[in-house]
Motif scaffolding. Structure first.
Motif, PDB file in Angstrom:
ATOM      1  N   ALA A  44     -18.614  42.994  87.876  1.00 34.12           N
ATOM      2  CA  ALA A  44     -18.058  43.002  86.554  1.00 34.12           C
ATOM      3  C   ALA A  44     -18.827  42.051  85.631  1.00 34.12           C
ATOM      4  N   ALA A  45     -19.526  40.882  86.528  1.00 34.03           N
ATOM      5  CA  ALA A  45     -20.081  39.834  85.595  1.00 34.03           C
ATOM      6  C   ALA A  45     -21.582  40.224  85.089  1.00 34.03           C
ATOM      7  N   TYR A  46     -22.014  41.602  85.595  1.00 35.82           N
ATOM      8  CA  TYR A  46     -23.200  41.840  85.459  1.00 35.82           C
ATOM      9  C   TYR A  46     -23.451  43.206  84.817  1.00 35.82           C
ATOM     10  N   PRO A  47     -22.788  43.410  83.602  1.00 37.29           N
ATOM     11  CA  PRO A  47     -22.711  44.627  82.923  1.00 37.29           C
ATOM     12  C   PRO A  47     -24.407  45.228  82.699  1.00 37.29           C
ATOM     13  N   GLU A  48     -25.186  44.436  82.313  1.00 33.88           N
ATOM     14  CA  GLU A  48     -26.601  44.704  82.143  1.00 33.88           C
ATOM     15  C   GLU A  48     -27.478  44.340  83.463  1.00 33.88           C
ATOM     16  N   GLY A  49     -27.058  44.169  84.640  1.00 37.31           N
ATOM     17  CA  GLY A  49     -27.744  43.895  85.863  1.00 37.31           C
ATOM     18  C   GLY A  49     -28.397  42.646  85.883  1.00 37.31           C
ATOM     19  N   LEU A  50     -29.356  42.218  86.934  1.00 34.24           N
ATOM     20  CA  LEU A  50     -29.721  41.068  87.297  1.00 34.24           C
ATOM     21  C   LEU A  50     -31.253  41.253  87.618  1.00 34.24           C
ATOM     22  N   ASN A  51     -31.996  42.222  86.748  1.00 33.10           N
ATOM     23  CA  ASN A  51     -33.408  42.655  87.304  1.00 33.10           C
ATOM     24  C   ASN A  51     -34.206  41.441  86.485  1.00 33.10           C
ATOM     25  N   VAL A  52     -34.393  40.258  87.361  1.00 30.70           N
ATOM     26  CA  VAL A  52     -35.389  39.189  86.801  1.00 30.70           C
ATOM     27  C   VAL A  52     -36.627  39.728  86.685  1.00 30.70           C
ATOM     28  N   LEU A  53     -37.272  40.088  87.627  1.00 35.09           N
ATOM     29  CA  LEU A  53     -38.588  40.488  87.469  1.00 35.09           C
ATOM     30  C   LEU A  53     -39.026  41.460  86.162  1.00 35.09           C
ATOM     31  N   GLU A  54     -38.247  42.366  86.171  1.00 31.01           N
ATOM     32  CA  GLU A  54     -38.485  43.301  84.655  1.00 31.01           C
ATOM     33  C   GLU A  54     -38.303  42.594  83.579  1.00 31.01           C
ATOM     34  N   TRP A  55     -37.441  41.606  83.479  1.00 31.04           N
ATOM     35  CA  TRP A  55     -37.331  40.715  82.297  1.00 31.04           C
ATOM     36  C   TRP A  55     -38.275  39.700  82.269  1.00 31.04           C
ATOM     37  N   LEU A  56     -38.971  39.398  83.192  1.00 28.30           N
ATOM     38  CA  LEU A  56     -39.982  38.350  83.158  1.00 28.30           C
ATOM     39  C   LEU A  56     -41.346  39.194  82.842  1.00 28.30           C
ATOM     40  N   SER A  57     -41.757  40.436  83.308  1.00 29.77           N
ATOM     41  CA  SER A  57     -42.590  40.875  83.115  1.00 29.77           C
ATOM     42  C   SER A  57     -42.813  41.880  81.908  1.00 29.77           C
ATOM     43  N   ASP A  58     -41.690  42.232  81.336  1.00 27.40           N
ATOM     44  CA  ASP A  58     -41.489  42.966  80.057  1.00 27.40           C
ATOM     45  C   ASP A  58     -40.522  42.292  79.142  1.00 27.40           C
ATOM     46  N   PRO A  59     -40.797  41.097  78.445  1.00 25.59           N
ATOM     47  CA  PRO A  59     -39.953  40.527  77.547  1.00 25.59           C
ATOM     48  C   PRO A  59     -38.861  41.559  76.791  1.00 25.59           C
ATOM     49  N   GLU A  60     -39.318  42.536  76.353  1.00 25.97           N
ATOM     50  CA  GLU A  60     -38.537  43.596  75.663  1.00 25.97           C
ATOM     51  C   GLU A  60     -37.701  44.141  76.141  1.00 25.97           C
ATOM     52  N   SER A  61     -37.528  44.123  77.650  1.00 25.50           N
ATOM     53  CA  SER A  61     -36.689  44.691  78.477  1.00 25.50           C
ATOM     54  C   SER A  61     -35.557  43.753  78.539  1.00 25.50           C
ATOM     55  N   ALA A  62     -35.619  42.779  78.548  1.00 24.98           N
ATOM     56  CA  ALA A  62     -34.850  41.563  78.647  1.00 24.98           C
ATOM     57  C   ALA A  62     -33.265  41.482  77.771  1.00 24.98           C
ATOM     58  N   PRO A  63     -32.230  41.524  78.115  1.00 26.05           N
ATOM     59  CA  PRO A  63     -31.050  41.485  77.475  1.00 26.05           C
ATOM     60  C   PRO A  63     -31.048  40.528  76.322  1.00 26.05           C
ATOM     61  N   ASP A  64     -30.181  40.709  75.254  1.00 25.65           N
ATOM     62  CA  ASP A  64     -29.914  39.418  74.341  1.00 25.65           C
ATOM     63  C   ASP A  64     -29.433  38.282  74.879  1.00 25.65           C
ATOM     64  N   SER A  65     -29.776  36.953  74.129  1.00 23.70           N
ATOM     65  CA  SER A  65     -29.412  35.739  74.459  1.00 23.70           C
ATOM     66  C   SER A  65     -28.021  35.286  75.013  1.00 23.70           C
ATOM     67  N   ARG A  66     -27.260  36.036  74.309  1.00 26.28           N
ATOM     68  CA  ARG A  66     -25.658  35.945  74.774  1.00 26.28           C
ATOM     69  C   ARG A  66     -25.517  36.191  76.220  1.00 26.28           C
ATOM     70  N   TYR A  67     -26.304  37.171  76.777  1.00 22.17           N
ATOM     71  CA  TYR A  67     -26.039  37.768  78.024  1.00 22.17           C
ATOM     72  C   TYR A  67     -27.088  36.698  78.926  1.00 22.17           C
ATOM     73  N   ILE A  68     -28.093  36.470  78.344  1.00 24.52           N
ATOM     74  CA  ILE A  68     -29.053  35.684  79.507  1.00 24.52           C
ATOM     75  C   ILE A  68     -28.406  34.347  79.541  1.00 24.52           C
ATOM     76  N   GLU A  69     -27.783  33.785  78.663  1.00 27.18           N
ATOM     77  CA  GLU A  69     -27.081  32.432  78.540  1.00 27.18           C
ATOM     78  C   GLU A  69     -25.625  32.257  79.304  1.00 27.18           C
ATOM     79  N   THR A  70     -25.123  33.396  79.880  1.00 25.66           N
ATOM     80  CA  THR A  70     -24.259  33.142  80.480  1.00 25.66           C
ATOM     81  C   THR A  70     -24.314  32.734  81.870  1.00 25.66           C
ATOM     82  N   MET A  71     -23.567  32.093  82.839  1.00 24.70           N
ATOM     83  CA  MET A  71     -23.723  31.387  83.838  1.00 24.70           C
ATOM     84  C   MET A  71     -23.945  32.148  85.072  1.00 24.70           C
ATOM     85  N   PRO A  72     -23.276  33.249  85.133  1.00 32.46           N
ATOM     86  CA  PRO A  72     -24.117  34.446  86.303  1.00 32.46           C
ATOM     87  C   PRO A  72     -25.441  34.662  85.935  1.00 32.46           C
TER      88      PRO A  72
END
Length: 256
Positions: A184-212
């Motif tokens: 429940a803490a990861y509604p948009e997953g935790l695919n770090v490699l995809e977010w690093l490789s393709d910045p456009e795929s990363a969720p918005d900052s509000r999600y990224i800045e949550t502690m989980p």
């Protein structure tokens, strides 16, 4: 003794000269002519032109890339200092410094380059001074910017050294985030490699800045920093551990 041929690579008013035996010189000249047709943002400096041409050669010929790498290495390390110290002494912009280091390590996976990298390690003052005691501290908070920013530039600059580990850890984090107890803490997953490789795929900052999200990303960033350190110094994780008062778990790097 075979005479060497000088091949000049130019971009605008900037040029570099490379020496090669005739057979290699012909191939080098052909690549140089192709390279000179490319367009770049702004005018590259002397060392940046070296770096850009090295990366271009890596895409076409490992043999020619090795020749350019040796020339760049000689250009940077005339005083036999560590490559990172040599770059720092050039007083380049951060962007240009990263571009040169990225090119420098672009041959990491080429077997014939291994001995060249190892010979070019140089002496690291922090690890050689008996009066200096080091301690590694993990955890804490990021500095400015997104917690993904630092991990992204490390992956971009040192990709051949860390990409396999980042992929492994990203798959592990993705799997852990699907645990029914915490999903429940990861509604948009935790695919770090995809977010690093393709910045456009990363969720918005509000999600990224949550502690989980922040805590595992910061932890991964710190681990790949350590990986870059022991690999570029040609140490094992255990050998690096012995240089510090604090300890980290070498098992984390068994997949490297």
């Amino acid at each position: 003794m075979t005479a060497l041929t000088v091949v000049s690579i130019r971009h605008g008013s900037v040029s570099i000269d490379l020496k090669a035996v005739p057979d290699f010189a012909d191939q080098l000249l052909e690549l140089a002519l192709q390279f000179e047709q490319l367009e770049f943002d702004g005018t590259p400096g002397h060392l940046e032109l070296f770096a850009l041409f090295l990366e271009f050669c890596v895409q076409h010929s490992n043999s020619l890339a090795l020749l350019v790498f040796e020339a760049l290495n000689n250009e940077l390390r005339a005083d036999k200092t560590n490559i990172h110290v040599a770059i720092q002494q050039q007083e380049l912009s951060e962007e240009r410094a990263r571009a040169i280091i990225r090119a420098y390590y672009s041959l990491w996976d080429v077997p014939d380059a291994c001995a060249l990298y190892q010979a070019a390690v140089g002496q690291t003052a922090l690890l050689s001074l008996a009066s200096t005691h080091l301690m590694a501290l993990f955890g804490g908070q990021r500095g400015t910017g997104s917690c993904l920013d630092e991990a992204r530039w490390i992956l971009q600059v040192y990709k051949p050294l860390v990409s396999g580990y980042v992929q492994h850890m990203s798959e592990f984090l993705c799997s852990e985030a699907q645990d029914s107890r915490i999903v429940a803490a990861y509604p948009e997953g935790l695919n770090v490699l995809e977010w690093l490789s393709d910045p456009e795929s990363a969720p918005d900052s509000r999600y990224i800045e949550t502690m989980p999200i922040m805590l595992p990303v910061i932890g991964l960033t710190q681990l790949i920093q350590v990986m870059v350190l022991f690999k570029t110094l040609f140490m094992s994780p255990g050998e690096l551990v012995q240089q510090f008062k604090g300890k980290y778990c070498a098992k984390l790097f068994n997949v490297a």
